[in-house]
Design an enzyme around this catalytic site. Structure first.
Site, PDB file in Angstrom:
ATOM      1  N   LYS A  76      28.971  40.407  39.705  1.00 34.23           N
ATOM      2  CA  LYS A  76      29.460  41.289  40.776  1.00 34.23           C
ATOM      3  C   LYS A  76      28.802  42.669  40.764  1.00 34.23           C
ATOM      4  O   LYS A  76      28.665  43.297  41.809  1.00 34.23           O
ATOM      5  CB  LYS A  76      30.983  41.446  40.690  1.00 34.23           C
ATOM      6  CG  LYS A  76      31.751  40.193  41.053  1.00 34.23           C
ATOM      7  CD  LYS A  76      33.244  40.468  41.021  1.00 34.23           C
ATOM      8  CE  LYS A  76      34.053  39.204  41.210  1.00 34.23           C
ATOM      9  NZ  LYS A  76      35.495  39.479  41.217  1.00 34.23           N
ATOM     10  N   ASP A 112      37.761  41.290  47.128  1.00 35.16           N
ATOM     11  CA  ASP A 112      38.819  41.328  46.111  1.00 35.16           C
ATOM     12  C   ASP A 112      39.837  42.405  46.496  1.00 35.16           C
ATOM     13  O   ASP A 112      41.046  42.169  46.490  1.00 35.16           O
ATOM     14  CB  ASP A 112      38.243  41.638  44.720  1.00 35.16           C
ATOM     15  CG  ASP A 112      37.529  40.447  44.108  1.00 35.16           C
ATOM     16  OD1 ASP A 112      37.895  39.295  44.421  1.00 35.16           O
ATOM     17  OD2 ASP A 112      36.594  40.660  43.319  1.00 35.16           O
TER      18      ASP A 112
END
Length: 293
Positions: A76, A112
């Protein structure tokens, strides 16, 4: 991407992603919407590739006609240097979990944080957000804390076993949200913090099948608290069950998983997903897993 294409090819890059429920969730929503939608896990462990190979995989995906990739641990942060554009929120978080491939360009998003924000508003509508205690300030915790502050939390107590990490995260978030108070705390302070809190959010691995248990003394919970967990294997963690038994309003970890998947589906296709339908399918998948286990 706002343009309708005839078919969609999407992937998930990360360590140990073969069992992920994200591909079947996306494919089912695509089916219901009448799309040709294929979603493939690209497991770095199975391929024997390191996290830093994410740039090479992105370029391969572009060359093979993929519409985009979801990105998970350990890529990420590593993916950022390979992107042409990053949304402001993802840039602030220093993490991207969704990359759209649009006209050969790589555009990074973070669903997220937006997925948890959607989960909070749909799963705990009207929850009091004056003061919240959050357990865990790692990668997922950073996105959740950002979502909480975006949602209007006035005072966030950030608790982590790693004091340096929680202090750094609290300082960073306080800079982004000057109208809110963000304070790094220790687990020893929980007995003093919980009586002041409206809600508790849990963002550590405790409660996962491989890490059973509860992240705090359940005696600290009161019926007036709301409790959110981001662990979803199992969906009813010991924390979720204990909080329900106390009469707390509860947000299970499946809500965030569905929220981030729904947001990614929207980003990849430009079409509006049905989060309730996706949650029903997600719960079916989890139940099937639990029966198989």
């Amino acid at each position: 991407m706002s343009n309708r294409t005839e078919s969609y090819l999407v992937g998930l890059v990360g360590d140990g992603v073969m069992p992920s429920l994200t591909p079947p969730m996306h494919e089912r929503e695509g089916d219901v919407q009448g799309l040709r939608y294929l979603y493939r896990p690209i497991d770095l462990v199975e391929l024997g590739l390191p996290g830093k190979s994410v740039g090479e995989l992105l370029r391969s995906a572009r060359n093979l006609g993929f519409n985009g990739l979801n990105i998970t641990h350990p890529c990420k942060q590593l993916v950022l240097q390979h992107l042409d554009e990053v949304t402001p929120d993802a840039l602030r978080l220093g993490a991207v979990n969704t990359v759209v491939i649009d006209d050969g360009r790589f555009i990074g998003h973070n669903t997220d944080f937006s997925g948890f924000a959607a989960a909070l508003s749909s799963g705990l509508p009207g929850a009091k957000l004056d003061r919240v205690v959050q357990l865990g300030a790692g990668g997922a915790g950073s996105a959740v804390a950002y979502a909480l502050l975006t949602a209007g939390v006035r005072h966030l107590d950030l608790v982590d076993m790693d004091a340096a990490r929680s202090a750094a995260r609290a300082a960073e978030l306080a800079g982004f949200f000057p109208d809110s108070t963000v304070v790094a705390r220790t687990t020893a302070e929980l007995p003093q913090l919980m009586p002041l809190a409206d809600g508790l959010v849990h963002c550590t691995p405790v409660g996962m099948a491989a890490h059973p248990g509860v992240p705090l003394d359940l005696e600290l919970l009161e019926g007036r608290h709301w409790v959110a967990d981001i662990v979803y294997r199992p969906i009813d963690t010991e924390l979720v069950r204990g909080a329900r038994a106390k009469g707390c309003e509860v947000l299970d970890g499946g809500r965030m998983a569905v929220g981030q998947a729904a947001d990614a589906f929207r980003i990849f296709t430009g079409l509006e997903p049905d989060p309730d339908r996706m949650r029903s399918h997600f719960l079916e998948l989890v139940a099937a897993e639990e029966v198989a286990a």
